[in-house]
Scaffold this motif. Structure first.
Motif, PDB file in Angstrom:
ATOM      1  N   CYS A 180      -9.556   5.721 -12.424  1.00 45.35           N
ATOM      2  CA  CYS A 180     -10.897   5.145 -12.445  1.00 45.35           C
ATOM      3  C   CYS A 180     -11.632   5.244 -11.123  1.00 45.35           C
ATOM      4  O   CYS A 180     -12.729   5.735 -11.053  1.00 45.35           O
ATOM      5  CB  CYS A 180     -10.809   3.672 -12.844  1.00 45.35           C
ATOM      6  SG  CYS A 180     -12.230   2.675 -12.366  1.00 45.35           S
ATOM      7  N   CYS A 181     -10.984   4.805 -10.060  1.00 39.41           N
ATOM      8  CA  CYS A 181     -11.669   4.637  -8.782  1.00 39.41           C
ATOM      9  C   CYS A 181     -10.878   5.324  -7.688  1.00 39.41           C
ATOM     10  O   CYS A 181     -10.467   4.698  -6.719  1.00 39.41           O
ATOM     11  CB  CYS A 181     -11.856   3.162  -8.498  1.00 39.41           C
ATOM     12  SG  CYS A 181     -12.584   2.288  -9.908  1.00 39.41           S
ATOM     13  N   GLN A 182     -10.640   6.602  -7.905  1.00 33.73           N
ATOM     14  CA  GLN A 182      -9.812   7.489  -7.099  1.00 33.73           C
ATOM     15  C   GLN A 182      -8.327   7.277  -7.426  1.00 33.73           C
ATOM     16  O   GLN A 182      -7.903   6.173  -7.783  1.00 33.73           O
ATOM     17  CB  GLN A 182     -10.056   7.326  -5.601  1.00 33.73           C
ATOM     18  CG  GLN A 182     -11.427   7.803  -5.151  1.00 33.73           C
ATOM     19  CD  GLN A 182     -11.497   8.016  -3.647  1.00 33.73           C
ATOM     20  OE1 GLN A 182     -10.770   7.430  -2.868  1.00 33.73           O
ATOM     21  NE2 GLN A 182     -12.433   8.875  -3.239  1.00 33.73           N
ATOM     22  N   PRO A 183      -7.518   8.345  -7.265  1.00 33.67           N
ATOM     23  CA  PRO A 183      -6.085   8.261  -7.585  1.00 33.67           C
ATOM     24  C   PRO A 183      -5.295   7.607  -6.457  1.00 33.67           C
ATOM     25  O   PRO A 183      -4.473   8.224  -5.783  1.00 33.67           O
ATOM     26  CB  PRO A 183      -5.694   9.727  -7.776  1.00 33.67           C
ATOM     27  CG  PRO A 183      -6.636  10.478  -6.902  1.00 33.67           C
ATOM     28  CD  PRO A 183      -7.937   9.726  -6.953  1.00 33.67           C
ATOM     29  N   VAL A 184      -5.568   6.320  -6.249  1.00 35.46           N
ATOM     30  CA  VAL A 184      -4.925   5.563  -5.176  1.00 35.46           C
ATOM     31  C   VAL A 184      -3.588   5.004  -5.673  1.00 35.46           C
ATOM     32  O   VAL A 184      -3.363   4.842  -6.870  1.00 35.46           O
ATOM     33  CB  VAL A 184      -5.827   4.417  -4.698  1.00 35.46           C
ATOM     34  CG1 VAL A 184      -7.110   4.961  -4.105  1.00 35.46           C
ATOM     35  CG2 VAL A 184      -6.135   3.453  -5.845  1.00 35.46           C
ATOM     36  N   ILE A 185      -2.706   4.697  -4.728  1.00 35.77           N
ATOM     37  CA  ILE A 185      -1.446   4.022  -5.016  1.00 35.77           C
ATOM     38  C   ILE A 185      -1.282   2.903  -3.994  1.00 35.77           C
ATOM     39  O   ILE A 185      -1.473   3.111  -2.792  1.00 35.77           O
ATOM     40  CB  ILE A 185      -0.240   4.986  -4.931  1.00 35.77           C
ATOM     41  CG1 ILE A 185      -0.363   6.094  -5.981  1.00 35.77           C
ATOM     42  CG2 ILE A 185       1.063   4.214  -5.117  1.00 35.77           C
ATOM     43  CD1 ILE A 185      -0.194   5.634  -7.413  1.00 35.77           C
ATOM     44  N   ARG A 186      -0.907   1.707  -4.457  1.00 30.37           N
ATOM     45  CA  ARG A 186      -0.944   0.525  -3.580  1.00 30.37           C
ATOM     46  C   ARG A 186       0.383   0.211  -2.902  1.00 30.37           C
ATOM     47  O   ARG A 186       0.514  -0.827  -2.283  1.00 30.37           O
ATOM     48  CB  ARG A 186      -1.470  -0.668  -4.374  1.00 30.37           C
ATOM     49  CG  ARG A 186      -2.886  -0.400  -4.846  1.00 30.37           C
ATOM     50  CD  ARG A 186      -3.638  -1.562  -5.434  1.00 30.37           C
ATOM     51  NE  ARG A 186      -4.986  -1.089  -5.704  1.00 30.37           N
ATOM     52  CZ  ARG A 186      -5.425  -0.656  -6.882  1.00 30.37           C
ATOM     53  NH1 ARG A 186      -4.609  -0.676  -7.935  1.00 30.37           N
ATOM     54  NH2 ARG A 186      -6.640  -0.220  -7.028  1.00 30.37           N
ATOM     55  N   GLY A 187       1.330   1.145  -3.007  1.00 34.13           N
ATOM     56  CA  GLY A 187       2.508   0.993  -2.183  1.00 34.13           C
ATOM     57  C   GLY A 187       3.815   1.165  -2.907  1.00 34.13           C
ATOM     58  O   GLY A 187       3.894   1.090  -4.136  1.00 34.13           O
ATOM     59  N   PRO A 188       4.890   1.391  -2.136  1.00 36.73           N
ATOM     60  CA  PRO A 188       6.238   1.410  -2.676  1.00 36.73           C
ATOM     61  C   PRO A 188       6.868   0.022  -2.559  1.00 36.73           C
ATOM     62  O   PRO A 188       6.259  -0.899  -2.017  1.00 36.73           O
ATOM     63  CB  PRO A 188       6.943   2.406  -1.755  1.00 36.73           C
ATOM     64  CG  PRO A 188       6.270   2.212  -0.423  1.00 36.73           C
ATOM     65  CD  PRO A 188       4.842   1.778  -0.723  1.00 36.73           C
ATOM     66  N   VAL A 189       8.086  -0.107  -3.069  1.00 36.07           N
ATOM     67  CA  VAL A 189       8.864  -1.333  -2.911  1.00 36.07           C
ATOM     68  C   VAL A 189      10.299  -0.926  -2.610  1.00 36.07           C
ATOM     69  O   VAL A 189      10.796   0.090  -3.128  1.00 36.07           O
ATOM     70  CB  VAL A 189       8.788  -2.234  -4.167  1.00 36.07           C
ATOM     71  CG1 VAL A 189       9.395  -1.561  -5.385  1.00 36.07           C
ATOM     72  CG2 VAL A 189       9.446  -3.591  -3.919  1.00 36.07           C
ATOM     73  N   TYR A 190      10.963  -1.706  -1.764  1.00 34.33           N
ATOM     74  CA  TYR A 190      12.356  -1.436  -1.385  1.00 34.33           C
ATOM     75  C   TYR A 190      13.268  -2.461  -2.027  1.00 34.33           C
ATOM     76  O   TYR A 190      12.942  -3.652  -2.091  1.00 34.33           O
ATOM     77  CB  TYR A 190      12.509  -1.511   0.135  1.00 34.33           C
ATOM     78  CG  TYR A 190      13.945  -1.431   0.609  1.00 34.33           C
ATOM     79  CD1 TYR A 190      14.540  -0.210   0.886  1.00 34.33           C
ATOM     80  CD2 TYR A 190      14.702  -2.597   0.772  1.00 34.33           C
ATOM     81  CE1 TYR A 190      15.856  -0.132   1.306  1.00 34.33           C
ATOM     82  CE2 TYR A 190      16.020  -2.528   1.194  1.00 34.33           C
ATOM     83  CZ  TYR A 190      16.603  -1.295   1.460  1.00 34.33           C
ATOM     84  OH  TYR A 190      17.897  -1.220   1.865  1.00 34.33           O
ATOM     85  N   SER A 191      14.430  -2.007  -2.484  1.00 38.65           N
ATOM     86  CA  SER A 191      15.439  -2.930  -3.008  1.00 38.65           C
ATOM     87  C   SER A 191      16.809  -2.273  -2.980  1.00 38.65           C
ATOM     88  O   SER A 191      16.989  -1.178  -3.533  1.00 38.65           O
ATOM     89  CB  SER A 191      15.086  -3.341  -4.449  1.00 38.65           C
ATOM     90  OG  SER A 191      16.067  -4.224  -4.972  1.00 38.65           O
ATOM     91  N   ASN A 192      17.751  -2.908  -2.303  1.00 37.91           N
ATOM     92  CA  ASN A 192      19.159  -2.493  -2.319  1.00 37.91           C
ATOM     93  C   ASN A 192      19.363  -1.006  -2.048  1.00 37.91           C
ATOM     94  O   ASN A 192      20.039  -0.300  -2.803  1.00 37.91           O
ATOM     95  CB  ASN A 192      19.800  -2.871  -3.662  1.00 37.91           C
ATOM     96  CG  ASN A 192      19.880  -4.372  -3.846  1.00 37.91           C
ATOM     97  OD1 ASN A 192      20.128  -5.115  -2.896  1.00 37.91           O
ATOM     98  ND2 ASN A 192      19.644  -4.829  -5.066  1.00 37.91           N
ATOM     99  N   GLY A 193      18.760  -0.537  -0.977  1.00 33.62           N
ATOM    100  CA  GLY A 193      18.980   0.836  -0.560  1.00 33.62           C
ATOM    101  C   GLY A 193      18.147   1.867  -1.275  1.00 33.62           C
ATOM    102  O   GLY A 193      18.327   3.070  -1.064  1.00 33.62           O
TER     103      GLY A 193
END
Length: 620
Positions: free
Chosen positions: A151-164
């Motif tokens: 919709c409003c550019q192909p943005v991504i709001r981040g990764p997430v880390y868990s257990n390696g």
């Protein structure tokens, strides 16, 4: 009892030199204040973040919101109000992309992680190398065709880390799991279908053995859902739709206990739409998810119903524009609350829900606090779904308040759109008084630090037909500034006293998230590219640094391998508010960027285009 929002919530707006703080007053049903009272160093006694959802500081930042409570609070205090003015640039790192940089920058051990907008490259930056050298990068090679349904550019709001492991989403609706140490691909799952208007923009969240992901695409008639993937192999564990039958929405009457009677009934996700319209009814899930480990419930918002033209879809359009509480193991719903029934203005309910424990009217309550696009800050009992407060925090003409007996928003009858009529001075406009840009909560001050907007619009509905994978709006919108001399604002809100304490006015919408520290410093950025540090108790601007492009990212802070505290932000204008600049749209079209064209053409002269990571620290 009905709590009505005044349509003169303007405060005292005066022009001041650039970089100085504007302290405003705001009327509300409780009281009026223009300055924050000092809080004890240990934090206020009447409000706190639940320990299970917001554990003690460990120097890292492993999920975009910092913790499950969505506080974005860091217990680090090496950088504080006394020395933040000495903050200096340590290093930069080019992202290689020119669209909107909305990712949070994670810090795990000696490595930083962030993801770019399309083509969604994930970078691992080695903090042990001088100047932050590249440790590894991963290119998921997403399908380029998917960019057309973002919709409003192909943005991504981040990764997430868990257990390696590092988990993140790609524009073409894949979720990826990587080995955090090496960048090796562990699994990649296709979760949606961009041919039907679905895309990914959200940051996932890991809860126990599930990776939670939700789709975007309500502007294309996509049907909304939240999906849980198994951490081990990426297989689908469950999917909860925002429209459709109770079975599709994972609503079991034995477990579903909403507080208000309008949410009781069979298959309301079908019957509150015209026949079969629920199949293209919106309610996508592209915002923030919270988790209370003690209650074992996740909380998240659902977006606008499709299309924007409300006459096409009479009814409350459940379960769009509201908040779900669900069991993370099986997805079963516990309760639901709708902030904007039969949404008229694209006031998507995807904003963050901050989990807080408060002394409310003399009694301890477990609550969630939601600053909503419709201009109200909601305080809701997160155990039962009961509305405790709904206070206006901006100038509002689109509605007249919230009925505290029924929990329903009261639409302003004079502003309801109809075919052949242009409705003028609708405030807030469709990006809302506050969009997805996340707030933060300080455990020291007990205040919420909220980036938000002061915008109005003219709105005209028009005929619209659904074609899979194409825009499905049915509206012409034209945005312009709200009353006063500013379009954006960064403010401090007291959720117990229910009042605004101070605000920093900004010329443009504030499209950056915030972070707050134990050093009583709040960080955020603006669309002109200034990255700022303000005093958490007074709003005084203590430091600012001009980056090369407008900031729509999320600041984070962490302890490096050398023991020093650092602050990171991605600079790179884009997203809805900045697409006019980075996508080089024609500002002569007042409807460009779905309404922003009328308003921010001048921003092209004030912000460059580009993507860059900036990392700051105090001098050695």
């Amino acid at each position: 009892m009905v709590t009505l929002a005044s349509c003169t919530l303007l405060g005292c707006h005066q022009s001041e030199p650039s970089g100085l703080t504007q302290v405003n007053e705001i009327a509300n049903p409780q009281s009026v204040s223009s300055a924050a009272a000092p809080a004890p160093a240990a934090g206020p006694a009447n409000i706190s973040a639940p320990a299970a959802a917001s554990p003690p500081e460990d120097g890292q930042w492993m999920m975009p919101a910092r913790d499950y409570a969505n506080t974005r609070f860091s217990g680090l205090d090496e950088i504080n109000t006394d020395n933040v003015s000495k903050l200096q640039l340590e290093f930069t790192f080019a992202t290689g992309t020119l669209l909107g940089q909305e990712s949070a920058v994670l810090a795990v051990g000696d490595t930083l992680y962030f993801v770019t907008p399309f083509p969604n490259i994930l970078y691992a930056v080695d903090l042990k190398q001088p100047g932050g050298g590249l440790k590894w990068k991963f290119d998921p090679k997403p399908d380029a065709s998917a960019q057309g349904v973002a919709c409003c550019q192909p943005v991504i709001r981040g990764p997430v880390y868990s257990n390696g492991r590092i988990f993140y989403n790609t524009t073409d609706t894949h979720t990826v799991a990587l080995d955090a140490a090496t960048g090796q691909l562990l699994w990649k799952t296709r979760v949606g279908d961009f041919n039907y208007g679905e895309a990914f923009t959200m940051a996932p969240l890991v809860v126990k053995d599930k990776v939670l992901v939700g789709n975007s695409g309500a502007e294309f008639g996509a049907r909304g859902w939240l999906t849980a993937l198994n951490v081990s192999d990426g297989s689908v564990a469950w999917r909860a739709y925002s429209t459709g039958s109770d079975a599709d929405a994972l609503i079991d009457t034995a477990e579903f206990k909403p507080f208000y009677p309008q949410y009781h009934g069979k298959d309301l996700g079908i019957t509150t739409f015209p026949p079969d319209h629920w199949k293209i009814g919106g309610g996508t899930v592209w915002g923030w998810i919270s988790y209370d480990p003690e209650l074992d419930l996740i909380y998240y918002g659902t977006s606008n119903p499709s299309p924007w033209n409300h006459e096409v879809r009479p009814g409350d359009n459940l379960w769009t524009n509201g908040i779900f509480a669900r069991n993370p193991d099986n997805g079963h719903a516990r309760w639901f609350y709708q902030t904007s029934p039969h949404d008229l203005w694209d006031h998507s309910g995807v904003n963050e829900n901050l989990l807080l424990d408060v002394n409310w009217e003399g009694k301890p309550r477990k609550v969630l606090v939601r600053p909503d696009r419709n201009g109200y800050i909601y305080v809701i009992d997160r155990v039962t779904g009961e509305l405790l407060a709904a206070d206006a925090f901006t100038y509002i003409t689109a509605s007249k308040g919230v009925d505290m007996k029924t929990g329903r928003l009261i639409h302003n009858e004079d502003k309801i759109p109809s075919q052949g009529k242009v409705v003028r001075e609708v405030c807030p406009n469709s990006p809302g008084a506050k969009d997805w840009t996340p707030s933060s909560f300080s455990k020291r001050t007990g205040l919420i630090y909220m980036p938000h907007n002061n915008m109005c619009m003219d709105w005209e509905i028009k005929p619209v037909s659904y074609i899979a994978g194409t825009g499905y709006l049915g509206v012409n919108a034209r945005f312009y500034p709200g009353p006063g001399d500013h379009v954006g604002e960064m403010m401090a809100w007291d959720p117990v006293a229910r009042r605004k304490l101070w605000a920093v006015n900004e010329k443009w919408p504030v499209w950056s998230g915030t972070a707050v520290t134990a050093g009583d410093v709040v960080f955020y950025g603006n669309l002109e590219g200034w990255f700022k540090a303000v005093h958490a108790r007074t709003g005084e601007v203590l430091w600012q640094f001009r980056t090369a492009s407008g900031i729509i990212g999320q600041p984070t802070t962490f302890r490096g391998p050398d023991g020093r505290q650092y602050v990171a932000i991605l600079s790179g204008i884009g997203g809805w508010a900045g697409a006019l600049v980075s996508s080089e749209l024609d500002e002569r079209d007042p409807t460009a960027a779905k309404g922003f064209g009328n308003m921010i053409g001048e921003l092209k002269k004030q912000s460059g285009i580009g993507g860059m990571l900036y990392v700051f620290a105090l001098p050695r």
